[in-house]
Design a protein around this motif. Sequence first.
Motif, mmCIF file in Angstrom:
data_model
loop_
_atom_site.group_PDB
_atom_site.id
_atom_site.type_symbol
_atom_site.label_atom_id
_atom_site.label_comp_id
_atom_site.label_asym_id
_atom_site.label_seq_id
_atom_site.Cartn_x
_atom_site.Cartn_y
_atom_site.Cartn_z
ATOM 1 N N TYR A 209 0.836 -1.209 0.000
ATOM 2 C CA TYR A 209 0.000 0.000 0.000
ATOM 3 C C TYR A 209 0.870 1.258 0.000
ATOM 4 O O TYR A 209 0.630 2.204 -0.762
ATOM 5 C CB TYR A 209 -0.910 -0.021 1.222
ATOM 6 C CG TYR A 209 -1.719 1.244 1.384
ATOM 7 C CD1 TYR A 209 -2.794 1.517 0.536
ATOM 8 C CD2 TYR A 209 -1.402 2.166 2.380
ATOM 9 C CE1 TYR A 209 -3.536 2.677 0.685
ATOM 10 C CE2 TYR A 209 -2.136 3.328 2.526
ATOM 11 C CZ TYR A 209 -3.206 3.577 1.682
ATOM 12 O OH TYR A 209 -3.930 4.738 1.828
ATOM 13 N N LYS A 210 1.917 1.242 0.852
ATOM 14 C CA LYS A 210 2.822 2.394 0.904
ATOM 15 C C LYS A 210 3.567 2.564 -0.414
ATOM 16 O O LYS A 210 3.799 3.683 -0.883
ATOM 17 C CB LYS A 210 3.822 2.228 2.052
ATOM 18 C CG LYS A 210 3.190 2.371 3.430
ATOM 19 C CD LYS A 210 4.239 2.249 4.525
ATOM 20 C CE LYS A 210 3.621 2.450 5.905
ATOM 21 N NZ LYS A 210 4.625 2.327 6.988
ATOM 22 N N TYR A 211 3.933 1.420 -1.023
ATOM 23 C CA TYR A 211 4.628 1.489 -2.310
ATOM 24 C C TYR A 211 3.738 2.130 -3.373
ATOM 25 O O TYR A 211 4.193 2.968 -4.166
ATOM 26 C CB TYR A 211 5.048 0.088 -2.747
ATOM 27 C CG TYR A 211 5.562 0.040 -4.169
ATOM 28 C CD1 TYR A 211 6.856 0.456 -4.467
ATOM 29 C CD2 TYR A 211 4.739 -0.397 -5.214
ATOM 30 C CE1 TYR A 211 7.326 0.424 -5.767
ATOM 31 C CE2 TYR A 211 5.198 -0.421 -6.512
ATOM 32 C CZ TYR A 211 6.491 -0.009 -6.792
ATOM 33 O OH TYR A 211 6.944 -0.025 -8.078
ATOM 34 N N GLU A 212 2.465 1.724 -3.396
ATOM 35 C CA GLU A 212 1.532 2.305 -4.357
ATOM 36 C C GLU A 212 1.398 3.807 -4.136
ATOM 37 O O GLU A 212 1.358 4.596 -5.090
ATOM 38 C CB GLU A 212 0.160 1.626 -4.247
ATOM 39 C CG GLU A 212 0.139 0.174 -4.695
ATOM 40 C CD GLU A 212 0.452 0.029 -6.172
ATOM 41 O OE1 GLU A 212 0.166 0.973 -6.932
ATOM 42 O OE2 GLU A 212 0.989 -1.019 -6.561
ATOM 43 N N GLN A 213 1.331 4.214 -2.861
ATOM 44 C CA GLN A 213 1.239 5.640 -2.561
ATOM 45 C C GLN A 213 2.489 6.385 -3.024
ATOM 46 O O GLN A 213 2.402 7.452 -3.649
ATOM 47 C CB GLN A 213 1.041 5.845 -1.051
ATOM 48 C CG GLN A 213 -0.352 5.487 -0.547
ATOM 49 C CD GLN A 213 -0.513 5.828 0.918
ATOM 50 O OE1 GLN A 213 0.406 5.637 1.714
ATOM 51 N NE2 GLN A 213 -1.686 6.323 1.285
ATOM 52 N N LEU A 214 3.664 5.811 -2.702
ATOM 53 C CA LEU A 214 4.914 6.449 -3.105
ATOM 54 C C LEU A 214 5.055 6.495 -4.625
ATOM 55 O O LEU A 214 5.537 7.481 -5.191
ATOM 56 C CB LEU A 214 6.109 5.709 -2.487
ATOM 57 C CG LEU A 214 6.265 5.845 -0.968
ATOM 58 C CD1 LEU A 214 7.393 4.946 -0.474
ATOM 59 C CD2 LEU A 214 6.554 7.299 -0.588
ATOM 60 N N SER B 112 2.624 6.597 -6.769
ATOM 61 C CA SER B 112 1.701 7.623 -7.246
ATOM 62 C C SER B 112 2.299 9.015 -7.042
ATOM 63 O O SER B 112 2.229 9.877 -7.927
ATOM 64 C CB SER B 112 0.371 7.501 -6.510
ATOM 65 O OG SER B 112 -0.518 8.524 -6.915
ATOM 66 N N LYS B 113 2.905 9.234 -5.857
ATOM 67 C CA LYS B 113 3.547 10.516 -5.591
ATOM 68 C C LYS B 113 4.725 10.744 -6.535
ATOM 69 O O LYS B 113 4.964 11.862 -6.996
ATOM 70 C CB LYS B 113 4.026 10.580 -4.142
ATOM 71 C CG LYS B 113 2.898 10.706 -3.127
ATOM 72 C CD LYS B 113 3.448 10.818 -1.715
ATOM 73 C CE LYS B 113 2.318 10.972 -0.700
ATOM 74 N NZ LYS B 113 2.837 11.072 0.684
#
Length: 210
Positions: A47-52, A54-55
Amino acid sequence: MKKTIVISVLGALLVIGGVFGAIQHTNAKNIKQELQQIQASYTELSYKYEQLHSKYDYLGQQGDYLSQQYKDLEHQYVALEYQYQVMSKRGAEEEDVIADLQWQIAYWKDAYKTKPGPGWTLREFRSEEELVLWLSQDDTDSNRYIPNQFDCEDFARMLQSYAYNDGYVMSVTLVAGDNEYHLMNSCLIGNKFYYIDPQTDRFWFWGYFD
């Protein structure tokens, strides 16, 4: 006796088996818990990877946008700097023109107090500046040269007559060249002798009169 020993051994084996089974059960339970924790950590990291990610994509787009903005601003800066240099040069030229006009106004304001005119006693030009300003207002040089109709003689006589009308002394002078003759004008400023080309208003110092 033997039976007792066998029973004791079997009891011991059962105890050992129970302990080993309990250990295996405990290990399996621990492994399952660790696996669940790893899965939870993996899910959280995903989940954090997807957020990063995306950022990262957003920052990449922002970087491209800002880079293009920088290039546009750089081009505008170069264009404005060029315009500034042109305007600065033009401003300096305009300042020179204004200063020259102010000088002419001040000069003529004072010169007209003593400037000769019709009916006045003729006099020489008092300075090169006075000659320059008078020639700039005279329009003899605007006439068209027509061979054998309106040539150097006519230009010279016209400039002389206009000078006389304004109260100045000016002569018509014959200048001899190689197998040809040319009529021009001349005048004295102090003890300096000047030739004047009536077709161009160009004049030059020839020498001292005495």
